[in-house]
Write a protein that holds these residues in place. Structure first.
Motif, short mmCIF file in Angstrom:
data_model
loop_
_atom_site.label_atom_id
_atom_site.label_comp_id
_atom_site.label_asym_id
_atom_site.label_seq_id
_atom_site.Cartn_x
_atom_site.Cartn_y
_atom_site.Cartn_z
N GLY A 240 0.80 -1.21 0.00
CA GLY A 240 0.00 0.00 0.00
C GLY A 240 0.84 1.26 0.00
N THR A 241 1.90 1.27 0.80
CA THR A 241 2.77 2.44 0.86
C THR A 241 3.45 2.70 -0.48
N VAL A 242 4.00 1.65 -1.10
CA VAL A 242 4.69 1.81 -2.37
C VAL A 242 3.74 2.27 -3.46
N VAL A 243 2.58 1.63 -3.56
CA VAL A 243 1.65 1.95 -4.65
C VAL A 243 1.06 3.35 -4.48
N ILE A 244 0.57 3.66 -3.30
CA ILE A 244 -0.05 4.97 -3.09
C ILE A 244 0.97 6.09 -3.21
N THR A 245 2.15 5.90 -2.63
CA THR A 245 3.18 6.94 -2.69
C THR A 245 3.63 7.19 -4.12
N SER A 246 3.84 6.12 -4.87
CA SER A 246 4.28 6.29 -6.26
C SER A 246 3.18 6.89 -7.12
N THR A 247 1.94 6.52 -6.86
CA THR A 247 0.83 7.05 -7.66
C THR A 247 0.60 8.53 -7.40
N GLU A 248 0.74 8.93 -6.14
CA GLU A 248 0.44 10.32 -5.77
C GLU A 248 1.69 11.21 -5.71
N TRP A 249 2.85 10.68 -6.05
CA TRP A 249 4.12 11.40 -5.86
C TRP A 249 4.12 12.77 -6.57
N GLU A 250 3.61 12.82 -7.77
CA GLU A 250 3.63 14.06 -8.55
C GLU A 250 2.30 14.80 -8.53
#
Length: 444
Positions: A240-250
């Motif tokens: 969850g951390t990897v997917v959400i962080t990468s998706t919302e990073w920009e």
């Protein structure tokens, strides 16, 4: 108090939670509960009481501006009751008063705490209460110190904020005393990490926590429940951390507005909360649709069994994965580690998953017929209510009365569990005295 009229302990659990909702509704309906001094709308009182008892966090009115200090204390009390479990409290009181428990009372408490054995049930209940209150005290101490030293709050106000949010966080309730939840503290690790840890510990489940405290770093002594819960929990947190962080990073409306360390903190916090925490440090309504989808999955799964989290539980999903894997391998038995999974547990896993999916799909369809919102927003709201999470894309308050009533029902069902509700509604358990001939249909 007598339970003779009830055929099954689960009926008592359902009735007790219903009684707590009615009590909370009555207290929140008094003029003392609102800041304006006017009587709250009955629907708002029922919705808030249900959300608090079911430790959800969804609201139709702003907690900080609408409810008075008395109203907020009522909400905190309902959260505590719902988190510990009414039957856990009732069992503890029975122990303290009489020093002994009857078989029926043991069965009722077992149905609520989901202990695997009735042996030493009194000791288990005491440990649940002591551990809960101790954990909340530690969390409250850290939060109080941060509010007082870091934000200049007077000690009394800092203590009030610390205790309220400690109770809300450990019980996975998600109620906050700010209109934006914890957005103003998004990059404050003292606040966010403390609350995140509280949510994780409270959501692991009391049997798992007690086993970890007992065996510590000796995994050989861990049960199947503990192993599956820990692996499933930390796998979901990592993914969850990897997917959400990468998706919302920009995304400039969510993580993109912060520095890199801030993005990592907010991403982790946002991945923790769907396990039933319910707090948010970013505007959920501004997240990308892909992040909503991932959040839906995490909310539907929820946390550990016999804890304060909701959802169909990490254990359920993990055991279902073992069932599927065994079927793919052609194994006649489902093995988890060095233990075999009983057939009745396999049926229970499948039933919980299918009941949950069916309920979410049906509620989403009905709610979409009432409102003009898109599928992703409506589905998010439904899953959040069923998983007793409390996260929202911002449409809860704008739903019609029928929509609010549906969410109330979903929160109640999500708290007590689909199977618990089904067994409570059953008049009696029936066993067959005969077996029908076997026939194998074509599957797939």
């Amino acid at each position: 108090m007598t339970f003779d009229r009830f055929q099954h302990p689960a009926q008592v659990v359902v009735s007790a939670f219903g009684a707590a909702v009615l009590l909370g509704t009555g207290l929140l309906s008094t003029p003392y509960a609102t800041t304006s001094g006017d009587q709250a709308r009955l629907l708002d009182a029922v919705f808030t009481a249900t959300s608090a008892v079911c430790v959800t966090g969804l609201v139709t009115v702003d907690t900080d501006t609408h409810w008075s200090v008395f109203g907020e204390l009522v909400i905190a009390g309902l959260i505590q009751i719902g988190g510990l479990g009414i039957m856990t409290l009732a069992t503890l009181f029975a122990v303290l008063v009489s020093g002994r428990l009857g078989l029926r009372a043991r069965l009722i408490a077992q149905a609520e705490t989901k202990t695997l054995s009735m042996t030493d049930l009194r000791r288990v209940v005491r440990k649940v209460v002591i551990f809960s209150l101790t954990s909340e005290a530690v969390i409250a101490t850290v939060l109080t110190a941060r509010f007082a030293l870091g934000y200049g709050e007077p000690f009394g106000q800092a203590l009030y904020l610390g205790v309220f949010h400690a109770v809300s966080a450990f019980n996975n309730a998600g109620f906050a005393l700010w209109s934006d939840s914890l957005v103003r503290f998004a990059t404050d690790p003292w606040i966010c990490l403390t609350i995140a840890i509280a949510v994780i510990v409270g959501g692991l489940g009391f049997p798992v926590v007690f086993e970890l405290l007992r065996f510590g770093r000796r995994p050989a002594g861990w049960s199947m429940l503990t192993r599956v819960t820990l692996v499933g929990t930390f796998t979901l947190l990592a993914v969850g951390t990897v997917v959400i962080t990468s998706t919302e990073w920009e995304n400039p409306r969510t993580l993109g507005q912060y520095s890199d360390p801030g993005r990592l903190l907010v991403g982790f916090f946002t991945a923790v909360m769907p396990r039933s925490g319910g707090f948010n440090s970013i505007d959920i309504g501004q997240m990308r649709s892909e992040s909503w989808l991932v959040t839906n999955v995490l909310m539907f799964i929820g946390g550990g069994s016999a804890g304060t989290a909701g959802g169909i539980k990490v254990t359920t999903v993990a055991l279902l994965a073992f069932v599927v894997w065994a079927e793919m391998r052609g194994d006649t038995r489902v093995n988890v580690g060095r233990r075999r999974l009983p057939d009745d547990t396999q049926r229970q896993v499948v039933a919980i998953v299918l009941l949950g999916i069916g309920l979410v799909v049906t509620a989403t369809y009905v709610l979409m017929a009432m409102v003009p919102y898109s599928l992703d927003r409506v589905l998010f709201e439904v899953v959040s209510a069923f998983g007793i999470v409390g996260l929202s894309t911002g449409i809860t308050a704008d739903l019609p009365t029928a929509g609010h009533l549906m969410l109330i029902a979903l929160m109640f069902i999500g708290r007590i569990g689909p199977l618990t509700l089904a067994s409570a509604l059953a008049l009696r358990e029936r066993g067959r005295r005969y077996e029908l001939p076997e026939e194998r249909p074509i599957v797939g």
